[in-house]
Design a protein around this motif. Structure first.
Motif, PDB file in Angstrom:
ATOM      1  N   LYS A   1       1.182   4.143  -2.966  1.00 45.62           N
ATOM      2  CA  LYS A   1       0.958   5.552  -2.636  1.00 45.62           C
ATOM      3  C   LYS A   1       2.153   6.398  -3.051  1.00 45.62           C
ATOM      4  O   LYS A   1       1.997   7.484  -3.629  1.00 45.62           O
ATOM      5  CB  LYS A   1       0.703   5.697  -1.130  1.00 45.62           C
ATOM      6  CG  LYS A   1       0.417   7.131  -0.696  1.00 45.62           C
ATOM      7  CD  LYS A   1       0.148   7.214   0.799  1.00 45.62           C
ATOM      8  CE  LYS A   1      -0.118   8.652   1.223  1.00 45.62           C
ATOM      9  NZ  LYS A   1      -0.366   8.759   2.679  1.00 45.62           N
ATOM     10  N   PHE A   2       3.361   5.892  -2.772  1.00 42.73           N
ATOM     11  CA  PHE A   2       4.580   6.620  -3.105  1.00 42.73           C
ATOM     12  C   PHE A   2       4.694   6.840  -4.611  1.00 42.73           C
ATOM     13  O   PHE A   2       4.920   7.978  -5.071  1.00 42.73           O
ATOM     14  CB  PHE A   2       5.805   5.849  -2.599  1.00 42.73           C
ATOM     15  CG  PHE A   2       7.112   6.437  -3.064  1.00 42.73           C
ATOM     16  CD1 PHE A   2       7.634   7.565  -2.457  1.00 42.73           C
ATOM     17  CD2 PHE A   2       7.818   5.846  -4.115  1.00 42.73           C
ATOM     18  CE1 PHE A   2       8.843   8.107  -2.891  1.00 42.73           C
ATOM     19  CE2 PHE A   2       9.014   6.388  -4.547  1.00 42.73           C
ATOM     20  CZ  PHE A   2       9.529   7.523  -3.934  1.00 42.73           C
TER      21      PHE A   2
ATOM     22  N   LYS B   1       0.835  -1.201   0.000  1.00 42.71           N
ATOM     23  CA  LYS B   1       0.000   0.000   0.000  1.00 42.71           C
ATOM     24  C   LYS B   1       0.873   1.256   0.000  1.00 42.71           C
ATOM     25  O   LYS B   1       0.598   2.226  -0.717  1.00 42.71           O
ATOM     26  CB  LYS B   1      -0.925  -0.004   1.221  1.00 42.71           C
ATOM     27  CG  LYS B   1      -1.907   1.154   1.261  1.00 42.71           C
ATOM     28  CD  LYS B   1      -2.820   1.039   2.467  1.00 42.71           C
ATOM     29  CE  LYS B   1      -3.804   2.202   2.519  1.00 42.71           C
ATOM     30  NZ  LYS B   1      -4.710   2.097   3.707  1.00 42.71           N
ATOM     31  N   ASP B   2       1.931   1.248   0.793  1.00 44.11           N
ATOM     32  CA  ASP B   2       2.830   2.395   0.867  1.00 44.11           C
ATOM     33  C   ASP B   2       3.575   2.617  -0.453  1.00 44.11           C
ATOM     34  O   ASP B   2       3.774   3.766  -0.878  1.00 44.11           O
ATOM     35  CB  ASP B   2       3.847   2.199   1.994  1.00 44.11           C
ATOM     36  CG  ASP B   2       3.221   2.357   3.370  1.00 44.11           C
ATOM     37  OD1 ASP B   2       2.107   2.932   3.451  1.00 44.11           O
ATOM     38  OD2 ASP B   2       3.827   1.902   4.356  1.00 44.11           O
ATOM     39  N   GLU B   3       3.992   1.518  -1.098  1.00 45.14           N
ATOM     40  CA  GLU B   3       4.673   1.632  -2.383  1.00 45.14           C
ATOM     41  C   GLU B   3       3.751   2.230  -3.439  1.00 45.14           C
ATOM     42  O   GLU B   3       4.152   3.111  -4.205  1.00 45.14           O
ATOM     43  CB  GLU B   3       5.169   0.257  -2.845  1.00 45.14           C
ATOM     44  CG  GLU B   3       6.382  -0.260  -2.090  1.00 45.14           C
ATOM     45  CD  GLU B   3       6.786  -1.649  -2.514  1.00 45.14           C
ATOM     46  OE1 GLU B   3       8.004  -1.905  -2.590  1.00 45.14           O
ATOM     47  OE2 GLU B   3       5.887  -2.487  -2.781  1.00 45.14           O
TER      48      GLU B   3
END
Length: 205
Positions: free
Chosen positions: A171-172, A167-169
């Motif tokens: 978003k990034f 999820k963080d990847e």
């Protein structure tokens, strides 16, 4: 014989004639911009390209010679890759696709500052004053250090966001794509088609 031995070309072949061309990298950046103008009339593109790329006046006797001239332009622009007008073999198409997918996520117009700083960082070359042959410029351009900002920007633009990413990847990379998005939202394929249409139209005036 390799170009490292015999040197880089400064002429193109036009129906058996050697025709001198302007080899400066700025000329071929301009050539790319000319041929990608979708709102430009084909005749104007032809005249602009001829005026920019030729070192001397060139008298053409017929359309066949004009076609040969633009084949020469395309050959030089694509760093000596074999061309047959606009058509390519499946193998050449595959190779070009592999190249463009990774390296044509840029705009000389909108990314000029990133490109300038990348050449300063990686090679200590000032592109505002440098005297570089187009092929020399492109070789250096394609060999830019992966750690420089511009290389990372191109990577952000080209990366595919997949379900395998966290999820963080996701978003990034979505954020980076948004921050560094180019005004021209056409895909690489659409740009190539636009270029090809301009070339084909120039052959039919």
């Amino acid at each position: 014989m390799t170009y490292l031995i015999k040197g880089l070309p400064n002429t193109i072949d036009v129906n058996g004639r050697k025709v001198a061309i302007n080899t400066d990298f700025r000329t071929w950046i301009k050539y790319e911009e000319i041929m990608l103008k979708e709102d430009e009339k084909a005749q104007n593109q032809v005249l602009e390209a001829i005026d920019a790329c030729l070192e001397e006046n060139f008298m053409m006797s017929d359309l066949d010679e004009l076609e040969s001239l633009f084949d020469g332009f395309l050959w030089f622009y694509s760093l000596g890759k074999k061309t047959d007008g606009i058509s390519k073999t499946k193998e050449e198409d595959k190779k070009e696709s592999e190249f463009t997918n990774s390296s044509l996520v840029y705009s000389f117009e909108h990314d000029w500052a990133y490109i300038y700083s990348a050449f300063m960082e990686c090679y200590n070359i000032n592109l505002l004053t440098a005297n570089l042959h187009w092929w020399e410029f492109k070789a250096l351009f394609e060999g830019l250090n992966e750690k420089c900002l511009f290389s990372r920007i191109m990577s952000y633009r080209s990366i595919q966001i997949t379900s395998k990413m966290s999820k963080d990847e996701k978003k990034f990379y979505r954020t980076m794509k948004k921050i560094y998005a180019l005004p021209d939202e056409r895909t690489v394929e659409e740009k190539e088609n636009s270029f090809a249409r301009s070339m084909m139209a120039s052959m039919q005036i």
